[in-house]
Design a protein around this motif. Structure first.
Motif, PDB file in Angstrom:
ATOM      1  N   ILE A 226      45.295  48.227  30.620  1.00 17.54           N
ATOM      2  CA  ILE A 226      43.907  47.857  31.497  1.00 17.54           C
ATOM      3  C   ILE A 226      43.738  49.313  32.703  1.00 17.54           C
ATOM      4  O   ILE A 226      44.109  49.569  33.458  1.00 17.54           O
ATOM      5  CB  ILE A 226      43.293  46.801  32.010  1.00 17.54           C
ATOM      6  CG1 ILE A 226      44.354  45.997  32.203  1.00 17.54           C
ATOM      7  CG2 ILE A 226      42.263  45.991  32.359  1.00 17.54           C
ATOM      8  CD1 ILE A 226      44.469  45.300  29.938  1.00 17.54           C
ATOM      9  N   ASN A 227      42.425  50.307  31.562  1.00 20.11           N
ATOM     10  CA  ASN A 227      42.415  51.562  32.216  1.00 20.11           C
ATOM     11  C   ASN A 227      40.785  50.978  33.386  1.00 20.11           C
ATOM     12  O   ASN A 227      40.084  52.044  34.285  1.00 20.11           O
ATOM     13  CB  ASN A 227      41.482  52.732  31.358  1.00 20.11           C
ATOM     14  CG  ASN A 227      43.153  53.057  30.852  1.00 20.11           C
ATOM     15  OD1 ASN A 227      44.345  52.954  31.952  1.00 20.11           O
ATOM     16  ND2 ASN A 227      43.379  53.212  29.564  1.00 20.11           N
ATOM     17  N   SER A 228      40.248  50.286  33.168  1.00 24.35           N
ATOM     18  CA  SER A 228      38.540  50.437  33.193  1.00 24.35           C
ATOM     19  C   SER A 228      37.766  48.491  33.823  1.00 24.35           C
ATOM     20  O   SER A 228      38.433  48.269  32.501  1.00 24.35           O
ATOM     21  CB  SER A 228      37.350  51.497  32.742  1.00 24.35           C
ATOM     22  OG  SER A 228      36.497  51.414  33.485  1.00 24.35           O
ATOM     23  N   VAL A 229      37.184  48.363  34.411  1.00 28.26           N
ATOM     24  CA  VAL A 229      36.903  46.786  34.568  1.00 28.26           C
ATOM     25  C   VAL A 229      35.064  47.587  35.367  1.00 28.26           C
ATOM     26  O   VAL A 229      35.480  48.076  36.013  1.00 28.26           O
ATOM     27  CB  VAL A 229      37.553  46.273  35.313  1.00 28.26           C
ATOM     28  CG1 VAL A 229      36.791  45.030  35.248  1.00 28.26           C
ATOM     29  CG2 VAL A 229      38.495  45.758  34.598  1.00 28.26           C
ATOM     30  N   VAL A 230      34.352  46.196  34.637  1.00 31.16           N
ATOM     31  CA  VAL A 230      33.125  46.908  35.512  1.00 31.16           C
ATOM     32  C   VAL A 230      32.389  44.845  35.319  1.00 31.16           C
ATOM     33  O   VAL A 230      33.175  44.499  34.430  1.00 31.16           O
ATOM     34  CB  VAL A 230      31.705  47.055  34.824  1.00 31.16           C
ATOM     35  CG1 VAL A 230      32.498  48.988  34.942  1.00 31.16           C
ATOM     36  CG2 VAL A 230      31.960  47.024  33.127  1.00 31.16           C
ATOM     37  N   ILE A 231      31.266  44.655  35.719  1.00 31.10           N
ATOM     38  CA  ILE A 231      31.472  43.604  35.997  1.00 31.10           C
ATOM     39  C   ILE A 231      29.690  43.195  35.556  1.00 31.10           C
ATOM     40  O   ILE A 231      28.868  44.217  35.957  1.00 31.10           O
ATOM     41  CB  ILE A 231      30.882  42.802  37.417  1.00 31.10           C
ATOM     42  CG1 ILE A 231      32.614  42.841  38.131  1.00 31.10           C
ATOM     43  CG2 ILE A 231      30.901  40.838  37.492  1.00 31.10           C
ATOM     44  CD1 ILE A 231      33.955  42.717  37.113  1.00 31.10           C
ATOM     45  N   SER A 232      29.306  42.202  35.327  1.00 26.48           N
ATOM     46  CA  SER A 232      27.531  42.396  34.153  1.00 26.48           C
ATOM     47  C   SER A 232      26.958  42.641  35.970  1.00 26.48           C
ATOM     48  O   SER A 232      27.654  41.706  36.886  1.00 26.48           O
ATOM     49  CB  SER A 232      27.777  41.803  33.720  1.00 26.48           C
ATOM     50  OG  SER A 232      27.884  40.349  34.261  1.00 26.48           O
ATOM     51  N   ASN A 233      26.311  42.733  36.472  1.00 22.81           N
ATOM     52  CA  ASN A 233      25.123  42.330  37.436  1.00 22.81           C
ATOM     53  C   ASN A 233      24.573  41.010  37.928  1.00 22.81           C
ATOM     54  O   ASN A 233      24.283  40.805  38.924  1.00 22.81           O
ATOM     55  CB  ASN A 233      23.891  43.575  37.216  1.00 22.81           C
ATOM     56  CG  ASN A 233      24.521  45.340  37.459  1.00 22.81           C
ATOM     57  OD1 ASN A 233      24.814  45.483  38.589  1.00 22.81           O
ATOM     58  ND2 ASN A 233      23.816  45.711  36.283  1.00 22.81           N
ATOM     59  N   ASN A 234      25.096  40.072  37.217  1.00 25.28           N
ATOM     60  CA  ASN A 234      24.379  38.637  37.291  1.00 25.28           C
ATOM     61  C   ASN A 234      26.061  38.451  37.629  1.00 25.28           C
ATOM     62  O   ASN A 234      25.807  36.748  37.654  1.00 25.28           O
ATOM     63  CB  ASN A 234      24.004  38.204  35.992  1.00 25.28           C
ATOM     64  CG  ASN A 234      24.460  37.969  34.510  1.00 25.28           C
ATOM     65  OD1 ASN A 234      26.243  38.427  34.755  1.00 25.28           O
ATOM     66  ND2 ASN A 234      24.139  37.747  33.277  1.00 25.28           N
ATOM     67  N   GLY A 235      27.071  38.272  37.491  1.00 26.10           N
ATOM     68  CA  GLY A 235      28.292  38.623  38.173  1.00 26.10           C
ATOM     69  C   GLY A 235      28.406  37.280  37.211  1.00 26.10           C
ATOM     70  O   GLY A 235      30.024  36.671  37.202  1.00 26.10           O
ATOM     71  N   SER A 236      28.352  37.680  35.667  1.00 21.78           N
ATOM     72  CA  SER A 236      28.430  36.351  35.525  1.00 21.78           C
ATOM     73  C   SER A 236      29.772  37.068  34.133  1.00 21.78           C
ATOM     74  O   SER A 236      30.633  35.862  33.277  1.00 21.78           O
ATOM     75  CB  SER A 236      27.545  35.521  33.889  1.00 21.78           C
ATOM     76  OG  SER A 236      27.063  35.737  33.406  1.00 21.78           O
ATOM     77  N   LYS A 237      30.280  38.368  33.583  1.00 24.79           N
ATOM     78  CA  LYS A 237      31.474  38.919  32.666  1.00 24.79           C
ATOM     79  C   LYS A 237      32.268  39.930  33.088  1.00 24.79           C
ATOM     80  O   LYS A 237      31.549  40.193  34.137  1.00 24.79           O
ATOM     81  CB  LYS A 237      30.050  38.879  31.441  1.00 24.79           C
ATOM     82  CG  LYS A 237      28.618  37.874  31.374  1.00 24.79           C
ATOM     83  CD  LYS A 237      29.834  36.990  30.377  1.00 24.79           C
ATOM     84  CE  LYS A 237      28.380  36.087  29.784  1.00 24.79           C
ATOM     85  NZ  LYS A 237      29.341  34.428  28.937  1.00 24.79           N
ATOM     86  N   ILE A 238      32.870  39.799  32.588  1.00 26.04           N
ATOM     87  CA  ILE A 238      33.676  41.144  33.328  1.00 26.04           C
ATOM     88  C   ILE A 238      34.131  41.539  31.157  1.00 26.04           C
ATOM     89  O   ILE A 238      34.044  41.024  31.071  1.00 26.04           O
ATOM     90  CB  ILE A 238      35.211  40.156  33.933  1.00 26.04           C
ATOM     91  CG1 ILE A 238      35.524  39.656  35.019  1.00 26.04           C
ATOM     92  CG2 ILE A 238      36.289  41.427  33.547  1.00 26.04           C
ATOM     93  CD1 ILE A 238      36.275  39.186  35.496  1.00 26.04           C
TER      94      ILE A 238
END
Length: 631
Positions: A226-238
């Motif tokens: 796993i090289n990159s992880v981001v979170i949706s701005n509403n916090g509901s999705k990875i």
């Protein structure tokens, strides 16, 4: 100002508006060229344009990021340096040196005042204004990022497989998170700062409680690092990107993998998500950037141009641009929006109330809430001159037909006439007893008409500054005024309608009735045959200038229309909407159909003007930005 005051009252009776986002266009497997022409819809359309290539690093660019308002970018490189760039011009504003080895990651804090950088053996925090290093943390680190409140840093380490949380004030470790069975490549805070999400070479993503260090969830499914992880701005999705060439979208609560995005032919190295959570961008070792629709999982476009691995990607805060960094030592800025946003000028602390093009289209003139008038080069976005003209807000601007003089009206109840070339104020016209909302020159440039909250229309001699006539409008504040083409009549708009008067006598010749709300903006076709009005009733109407008959009504805005402008061949019209609408619409005059909707401002539109050649639109907004659009 009449327009804004009226709308604030209107808000008390407004119902909640629900706006559906348009579906994206069909996916396109063909690679775009740099000459691709962007389509007129926010984000999910198919065409992109390379705006600039930033050159200056002498080795791989590992990381790039925008600041909070998108006016600056920061980059970190294998050449051991950090560079700060001006987004609009591409100028390198500052080179920061201090790392003894490669700079792997760089990021701004929430307000853009600090930068965190990570290298082989240390983390550094820099003061953006001075370039001075405020804090050095001696630790091996491959990745670092600020917490949402800017008080902590999360770092990831590939050597001991841990994640560390640091206190910025003390430089001490708050907590060390252990649980991965392989190197930790990336870690980010959740939007509320309560969790850490990490990605590892052990092929898992872990969700951690920042206070207890407890592993809340382990997400499995990827078959490589796993090289990159981001979170949706509403916090509901990875969202995770892996060396297995896939991107996965996970539900934060359940931990279920909802969507797998496939298309890259090599490792995914970097991810970013738009601020409205509708789009994802990914960078890969296949030298491409892909643009994905979050809802459908479709690849909307593939961007090519870099000639080596993509190391880092980021969205501009307003979603209109993408920045990418590569091992080809370059940084590229891409346009992804609506009828191309050529550039965006941000006023720091000043709301822009009005903006117009010069007669030759080479300059843009803006008026702001500080009483300043600024003259900008429309090609480069560089501010050429600042006129400290009014003591309060500049509400309205007009250019004489020869393009040599600027007339401005403001909350200070004065009209000022300035020389365009020198910026010198030649005359100050006194007479109105309330703020001035609208100004217009006649076709000869010899006379100015003004409309004010004092419920009067006044006629002025440009040469002498003498007040020639005053017409009282018992209908209320005058929001918009203009001359007919012959200069024999004055058309005015107010809360209760549109009135046409004889310029010499002030006799009321006609009243145009049809709108059910106040008139905020007036325009006239260049052949002089039609009057156009924009209203608080959310409609635009076309009127026959001779008979006063309403020929067309344009529907589409979901709130009051603050401004309208028509191109020089009278075929296209632009309009700007008020609060909760905030959109610019481009209309086909013949059919009344809305051709394009531009969603690029975060607050209402104060001013919309088409360029003389009809190829661009300048918009000024309550969000303190002025934007230039090509269409």
């Amino acid at each position: 100002m009449f327009k804004i005051s009226f709308f604030i009252i209107l808000l008390l009776s407004m119902s909640l508006l629900l706006v559906n986002c348009p579906d994206p266009g069909d996916s396109d497997d063909n690679n775009p060229t740099e000459e691709s022409t962007p389509q007129p819809t926010y984000a999910p359309k198919n065409d992109f344009k390379l705006i600039k290539i930033f050159s200056g690093h002498s080795n791989y660019v590992y990381s790039v990021a925008f600041n909070h308002d998108g006016t600056r970018m920061v980059s970190g490189s294998r050449d051991k340096s950090i560079k700060i760039w001006e987004t609009e011009t591409g100028n390198c504003l500052q080179t920061i040196e201090g790392h003894p080895y490669d700079v792997f990651t760089v990021a701004y804090n929430q307000n853009g005042t600090k930068i965190v950088s990570s290298g082989w053996d240390e983390i550094k925090i820099w003061d953006v204004a001075t370039g001075v290093c405020d804090l050095t943390i001696d630790t091996s680190c491959d990745f670092a990022a600020f917490s949402p409140d800017g008080k902590k840093i999360v770092s990831a380490n590939r050597i001991d497989d841990t994640i560390k949380i640091w206190d910025i004030e003390t430089g001490m470790i708050d907590i060390t998170l252990s649980g991965h069975s392989g190197p930790v490549n990336t870690a980010v805070f959740s939007p509320d700062g309560s969790k850490i999400i990490s990605g590892s070479s052990d092929e898992t993503i872990m969700v951690w409680d920042i206070n207890t260090g407890e592993i809340l969830k382990t997400l499995s499914g990827h078959t490589d690092n796993i090289n990159s992880v981001v979170i949706s701005n509403n916090g509901s999705k990875i969202i995770s990107g892996s060396s297995d060439k896939t991107i996965r979208i996970w539900d934060m609560v359940s931990g279920d993998c909802e969507t797998i995005l496939e298309g890259h032919v090599d490792e995914i190295t970097s991810l970013a998500i738009s601020h409205d959570d509708s789009m994802i961008i990914s960078g890969s070792r296949d030298k491409t950037i892909k643009y994905w629709d979050m809802k459908t999982g479709k690849c909307v476009k593939t961007l090519t141009g870099h000639n080596s691995d993509i190391s880092s990607v980021d969205f501009h805060p307003d979603g209109t641009k993408i920045v990418s960094g590569s091992y080809d030592n370059s940084i590229r800025l891409w346009d992804v929006i609506t009828g191309t946003c050529v550039y965006s000028l941000t006023y720091i602390g000043s709301e822009i109330y009005t903006a117009i093009f010069s007669k030759d289209g080479k300059n843009i003139i803006t008026g702001d809430c500080n009483g300043s008038i600024k003259i900008w080069d429309s090609a480069t976005g560089i501010c050429k001159n600042i006129l400290t003209a009014h003591t309060w807000t500049v509400n309205t601007l007009a250019i004489n037909p020869g393009g040599t003089k600027i007339a401005s009206g403001g909350e200070d109840q004065t009209i000022r006439i300035c020389d365009m070339a020198s910026g010198i104020c030649e005359k100050i016209l006194f007479g109105h007893t309330a703020e001035i909302n609208s100004l217009a020159f006649n076709e000869q440039g010899t006379t100015i008409v003004s409309g004010s909250d004092d419920e009067t229309i006044r006629i002025w001699d440009v040469e002498t500054g003498q007040l020639l006539n005053t017409f009282n409008d018992s209908q209320g504040s005058v929001s918009s005024v203009l001359f007919n083409h012959e200069g024999t009549k004055i058309i005015s708009g107010s809360f209760n309608g549109i009135m046409i008067r004889d310029m010499q006598t002030g006799e009321l010749l006609n009243t145009l009735v049809g709108h059910t709300g106040g008139i905020n903006s007036l325009a006239m076709t260049h052949d002089g045959n039609k009057i156009i009005s924009g209203s608080s009733d959310k409609t635009i109407k076309f009127w026959d200038a001779e008979t006063g008959y309403c020929e067309k009504t344009f529907y589409g805005h979901t709130n009051s229309i603050l401004w309208i402008s028509i191109n020089h061949d009278d075929t296209k019209m632009a309009s700007g909407g008020f609060l909760f609408d905030n959109k610019i619409k481009i209309w086909d005059v013949a059919t009344g159909i809305c051709d394009q909707t531009i969603d690029g401002h975060t607050s209402w539109i104060n001013s919309v003007v088409m360029s003389p050649d009809g190829t661009r639109i300048v918009t000024a907004s309550h969000d303190k930005t002025m934007k230039i659009w090509g269409f």
